[in-house]
Design a protein around this motif. Structure first.
Motif, PDB file in Angstrom:
ATOM      1  N   GLY A  42      44.605  42.847  38.718  1.00  0.00           N
ATOM      2  CA  GLY A  42      45.771  42.949  37.845  1.00  0.00           C
ATOM      3  C   GLY A  42      45.950  44.328  37.248  1.00  0.00           C
ATOM      4  O   GLY A  42      46.602  44.489  36.218  1.00  0.00           O
ATOM      5  N   ASP A  99      37.402  40.993  30.599  1.00  0.00           N
ATOM      6  CA  ASP A  99      38.177  39.960  31.277  1.00  0.00           C
ATOM      7  C   ASP A  99      39.270  39.458  30.332  1.00  0.00           C
ATOM      8  O   ASP A  99      38.980  38.977  29.241  1.00  0.00           O
ATOM      9  N   GLY A 100      40.515  39.635  30.724  1.00  0.00           N
ATOM     10  CA  GLY A 100      41.658  39.248  29.903  1.00  0.00           C
ATOM     11  C   GLY A 100      42.121  40.332  28.942  1.00  0.00           C
ATOM     12  O   GLY A 100      43.059  40.118  28.173  1.00  0.00           O
ATOM     13  N   ILE A 108      44.098  42.359  32.523  1.00  0.00           N
ATOM     14  CA  ILE A 108      43.311  42.475  33.747  1.00  0.00           C
ATOM     15  C   ILE A 108      42.299  41.334  33.861  1.00  0.00           C
ATOM     16  O   ILE A 108      41.928  40.707  32.867  1.00  0.00           O
ATOM     17  N   ARG A 109      41.886  41.075  35.091  1.00  0.00           N
ATOM     18  CA  ARG A 109      40.825  40.119  35.379  1.00  0.00           C
ATOM     19  C   ARG A 109      39.596  40.918  35.791  1.00  0.00           C
ATOM     20  O   ARG A 109      39.683  41.806  36.645  1.00  0.00           O
ATOM     21  N   ARG A 111      35.499  40.382  36.913  1.00  0.00           N
ATOM     22  CA  ARG A 111      34.413  39.457  37.257  1.00  0.00           C
ATOM     23  C   ARG A 111      33.428  40.184  38.163  1.00  0.00           C
ATOM     24  O   ARG A 111      33.775  41.200  38.780  1.00  0.00           O
TER      25      ARG A 111
END
Length: 132
Positions: A42, A99-100, A108-109, A111
């Motif tokens: 993202g 994350d988030g 954005i994501r 992981r």
């Protein structure tokens, strides 16, 4: 084992074609065994690898950061990237905090990146170590 096959070794040894002068330089691949990378999805199309490194450096030592570009247009981001850290605790802190989160106007994501087996597409080796 696929990772040590003679065909893949020959493809890795081939020199890369140099990009057009107006294109960003091709990024060096992450080491295949790197375990401390994050996938960042993202990402705004205007975000650079340097900006990604700047944003994630507060969580620890960055070994490498890169934005992934379109295969046929090295000036156009695909909207995701990878950041490699020196250790798992640094990687985990970045995932927990980012994350988030907002990066340059987009959520954005983040992981841990999943290892992917290298594969051959046409005459190129692709997918070595990347994945999210």
């Amino acid at each position: 084992e696929l990772a040590h096959s003679p065909v893949l070794a020959a493809l890795r040894a081939r020199p890369r074609r140099s990009p057009r002068s107006s294109s960003p330089p091709l990024p060096a691949p992450f080491p295949p065994m790197s375990q401390h990378r994050v996938f960042v999805g993202g990402v705004p199309y205007s975000t650079t690898s340097e900006r990604l490194e700047q944003e994630f450096s507060r969580f620890g030592q960055i070994l490498e950061s890169r934005i992934v570009y379109e295969q046929n247009d090295r000036t156009r981001s695909r909207g995701f990237g990878f950041v490699g850290f020196a250790s798992s605790p640094e990687r985990d802190a970045a995932v927990a905090a980012m994350d988030g989160a907002d990066l340059d106007g987009r959520l954005i994501r983040v992981r841990p990146a999943e290892a992917r087996e290298p594969r051959v597409r046409g005459d190129r080796l692709v997918g070595e170590g990347d994945g999210g």
